[in-house]
Write a protein that holds these residues in place. Structure first.
Motif, PDB file in Angstrom:
ATOM      1  N   MET A  32      56.061  66.936 -21.044  1.00 57.03           N
ATOM      2  CA  MET A  32      56.145  68.373 -20.768  1.00 57.03           C
ATOM      3  C   MET A  32      55.830  68.640 -19.301  1.00 57.03           C
ATOM      4  SD  MET A  32      52.598  69.583 -22.592  1.00 57.03           S
ATOM      5  CE  MET A  32      51.104  68.606 -22.393  1.00 57.03           C
ATOM      6  N   ARG A  33      56.252  69.800 -18.838  1.00 56.45           N
ATOM      7  CA  ARG A  33      55.825  70.300 -17.537  1.00 56.45           C
ATOM      8  C   ARG A  33      54.775  71.380 -17.774  1.00 56.45           C
ATOM      9  NH1 ARG A  33      59.002  68.563 -13.312  1.00 56.45           N
ATOM     10  NH2 ARG A  33      61.122  67.886 -13.836  1.00 56.45           N
ATOM     11  N   PHE A  34      53.797  71.455 -16.877  1.00 60.02           N
ATOM     12  CA  PHE A  34      52.767  72.476 -17.001  1.00 60.02           C
ATOM     13  C   PHE A  34      52.307  72.898 -15.612  1.00 60.02           C
ATOM     14  CE2 PHE A  34      50.332  68.615 -16.515  1.00 60.02           C
ATOM     15  CZ  PHE A  34      49.221  68.998 -15.794  1.00 60.02           C
ATOM     16  N   ARG A  35      51.660  74.046 -15.577  1.00 59.94           N
ATOM     17  CA  ARG A  35      51.094  74.570 -14.334  1.00 59.94           C
ATOM     18  C   ARG A  35      49.812  75.314 -14.680  1.00 59.94           C
ATOM     19  NH1 ARG A  35      54.265  79.392 -11.702  1.00 59.94           N
ATOM     20  NH2 ARG A  35      52.959  80.539 -13.183  1.00 59.94           N
ATOM     21  N   ASN A  36      48.726  74.991 -13.982  1.00 59.87           N
ATOM     22  CA  ASN A  36      47.465  75.715 -14.150  1.00 59.87           C
ATOM     23  C   ASN A  36      47.232  76.603 -12.937  1.00 59.87           C
ATOM     24  OD1 ASN A  36      46.352  74.809 -16.678  1.00 59.87           O
ATOM     25  ND2 ASN A  36      46.052  72.816 -15.732  1.00 59.87           N
ATOM     26  N   ASP A  37      47.168  77.909 -13.178  1.00 54.70           N
ATOM     27  CA  ASP A  37      46.905  78.849 -12.100  1.00 54.70           C
ATOM     28  C   ASP A  37      45.403  78.919 -11.824  1.00 54.70           C
ATOM     29  OD1 ASP A  37      49.569  79.427 -11.777  1.00 54.70           O
ATOM     30  OD2 ASP A  37      49.533  81.101 -13.191  1.00 54.70           O
ATOM     31  N   PRO A  38      45.003  79.352 -10.618  1.00 52.20           N
ATOM     32  CA  PRO A  38      43.581  79.384 -10.265  1.00 52.20           C
ATOM     33  C   PRO A  38      42.804  80.546 -10.870  1.00 52.20           C
ATOM     34  CG  PRO A  38      44.921  80.119  -8.422  1.00 52.20           C
ATOM     35  CD  PRO A  38      45.880  79.639  -9.471  1.00 52.20           C
ATOM     36  N   THR A  39      43.418  81.322 -11.723  1.00 54.48           N
ATOM     37  CA  THR A  39      42.734  82.439 -12.368  1.00 54.48           C
ATOM     38  C   THR A  39      41.494  81.954 -13.101  1.00 54.48           C
ATOM     39  OG1 THR A  39      44.881  83.496 -12.686  1.00 54.48           O
ATOM     40  CG2 THR A  39      43.027  84.394 -13.937  1.00 54.48           C
ATOM     41  N   ALA A  40      40.379  82.634 -12.925  1.00 55.92           N
ATOM     42  CA  ALA A  40      39.126  82.236 -13.567  1.00 55.92           C
ATOM     43  C   ALA A  40      39.248  82.350 -15.088  1.00 55.92           C
ATOM     44  CB  ALA A  40      37.977  83.102 -13.064  1.00 55.92           C
ATOM     45  N   THR A  41      38.572  81.449 -15.793  1.00 57.44           N
ATOM     46  CA  THR A  41      38.552  81.486 -17.248  1.00 57.44           C
ATOM     47  C   THR A  41      37.130  81.244 -17.724  1.00 57.44           C
ATOM     48  OG1 THR A  41      39.337  80.409 -19.273  1.00 57.44           O
ATOM     49  CG2 THR A  41      39.187  79.033 -17.311  1.00 57.44           C
ATOM     50  N   SER A  42      36.781  81.867 -18.850  1.00 61.64           N
ATOM     51  CA  SER A  42      35.446  81.690 -19.417  1.00 61.64           C
ATOM     52  C   SER A  42      35.365  80.463 -20.306  1.00 61.64           C
ATOM     53  CB  SER A  42      35.050  82.938 -20.222  1.00 61.64           C
ATOM     54  OG  SER A  42      35.976  83.148 -21.281  1.00 61.64           O
ATOM     55  N   SER A  43      36.510  79.832 -20.576  1.00 62.61           N
ATOM     56  CA  SER A  43      36.540  78.668 -21.443  1.00 62.61           C
ATOM     57  C   SER A  43      36.268  77.399 -20.655  1.00 62.61           C
ATOM     58  CB  SER A  43      37.903  78.558 -22.130  1.00 62.61           C
ATOM     59  OG  SER A  43      38.000  77.368 -22.878  1.00 62.61           O
ATOM     60  N   ALA A  44      35.663  76.410 -21.302  1.00 60.04           N
ATOM     61  CA  ALA A  44      35.405  75.124 -20.653  1.00 60.04           C
ATOM     62  C   ALA A  44      36.672  74.296 -20.523  1.00 60.04           C
ATOM     63  CB  ALA A  44      34.357  74.344 -21.434  1.00 60.04           C
ATOM     64  N   PHE A  45      37.678  74.597 -21.367  1.00 63.54           N
ATOM     65  CA  PHE A  45      38.923  73.826 -21.388  1.00 63.54           C
ATOM     66  C   PHE A  45      40.120  74.772 -21.342  1.00 63.54           C
ATOM     67  CE2 PHE A  45      36.183  71.266 -24.466  1.00 63.54           C
ATOM     68  CZ  PHE A  45      35.665  70.461 -23.470  1.00 63.54           C
ATOM     69  N   ARG A  46      41.224  74.269 -20.767  1.00 63.07           N
ATOM     70  CA  ARG A  46      42.516  74.961 -20.882  1.00 63.07           C
ATOM     71  C   ARG A  46      43.420  74.053 -21.706  1.00 63.07           C
ATOM     72  NH1 ARG A  46      44.193  77.993 -15.254  1.00 63.07           N
ATOM     73  NH2 ARG A  46      42.121  78.074 -14.329  1.00 63.07           N
ATOM     74  N   HIS A  47      43.671  74.446 -22.925  1.00 58.25           N
ATOM     75  CA  HIS A  47      44.428  73.608 -23.841  1.00 58.25           C
ATOM     76  C   HIS A  47      45.931  73.701 -23.559  1.00 58.25           C
ATOM     77  CE1 HIS A  47      41.296  72.266 -26.696  1.00 58.25           C
ATOM     78  NE2 HIS A  47      40.664  73.341 -26.228  1.00 58.25           N
ATOM     79  N   LEU A  48      46.552  72.550 -23.488  1.00 61.04           N
ATOM     80  CA  LEU A  48      47.998  72.461 -23.294  1.00 61.04           C
ATOM     81  C   LEU A  48      48.711  72.131 -24.591  1.00 61.04           C
ATOM     82  CD1 LEU A  48      48.003  70.366 -19.980  1.00 61.04           C
ATOM     83  CD2 LEU A  48      48.284  72.840 -20.204  1.00 61.04           C
TER      84      LEU A  48
END
Length: 206
Positions: free
Chosen positions: A93-109
């Motif tokens: 897959m292709r993915f992109r993580n933006d620098p937007t702050a998140t309250s989660s410890a993980f960003r699930h793909l």
């Protein structure tokens, strides 16, 4: 049919569009419509958008064609369960993580089979150390949690290409942008995540 120029003028060339691998199980392509991300593999395994409507995932420009934009809060795509050939399979897959702050410890793909359990696979970004973690466990919860970590995967809006290959012959391998980034020497093939396949956030819909 395609007509050839030359002699004889009546020559006809038949072109067969048969470039889809018969082993292809799922291909989520460019079509997002009717609350679903359409499967173009021919198997009819469309992914349902969660939630449906303006607050859910939406179509956006990808590297080539259409991508889906997730809000990092509760957006997901869910594909019904289908069995894998656990002795040899590939996920790409292709993915992109933006620098937007998140309250989660993980960003699930990507997820199938739950989290950190036997017969499970979760691919996610660890916010605290800029790693992409491929957390895959067979029936005996092998390999270890960090065996396939890829470092320096910053949330900088850069499109990346991710591939996981699993085979009993060559073990587990993770490629980023076509280059080998992490690997293990073995894979048991004892893997049967009897659960739906998730892209994006999982919690609310578990």
């Amino acid at each position: 049919d395609a007509y050839a120029v030359g002699i004889p003028a009546a020559a006809v060339v038949t072109l067969d569009d048969n470039d889809v691998d018969p082993d292809l199980q799922l291909w989520l392509g460019d079509t997002v419509a009717g609350g679903a991300w359409r499967d173009e593999s021919g198997n009819g395994r469309d992914g349902a958008l969660k939630p449906v409507g303006v607050s859910g995932p939406y179509a956006a420009a990808g590297v080539v064609g259409t991508a889906l934009e997730f809000d990092g809060t509760n957006d997901a795509v869910v594909v019904p369960y289908f069995p894998l050939n656990a002795t040899a399979f590939t996920i790409s897959m292709r993915f992109r993580n933006d620098p937007t702050a998140t309250s989660s410890a993980f960003r699930h793909l990507f997820n199938m089979g739950g989290y950190d359990l036997p017969h499970s696979l979760t691919i996610f970004r660890v916010e605290s150390n800029d790693r992409i973690r491929t957390l895959i466990h067979d029936a005996n919860e092998l390999p270890s949690n960090t065996a396939l970590d890829v470092h320096n995967m910053y949330a900088d809006s850069t499109w990346r290409h991710y591939t996981l290959t699993a085979s009993t012959a060559n073990g587990l391998r993770v490629y980023i942008d076509g280059s080998l980034a992490a690997s293990t020497g073995s894979w048991s093939g004892n893997f049967d995540p009897v659960a739906a396949l998730w892209f994006g956030w999982r919690g609310e819909y578990s």
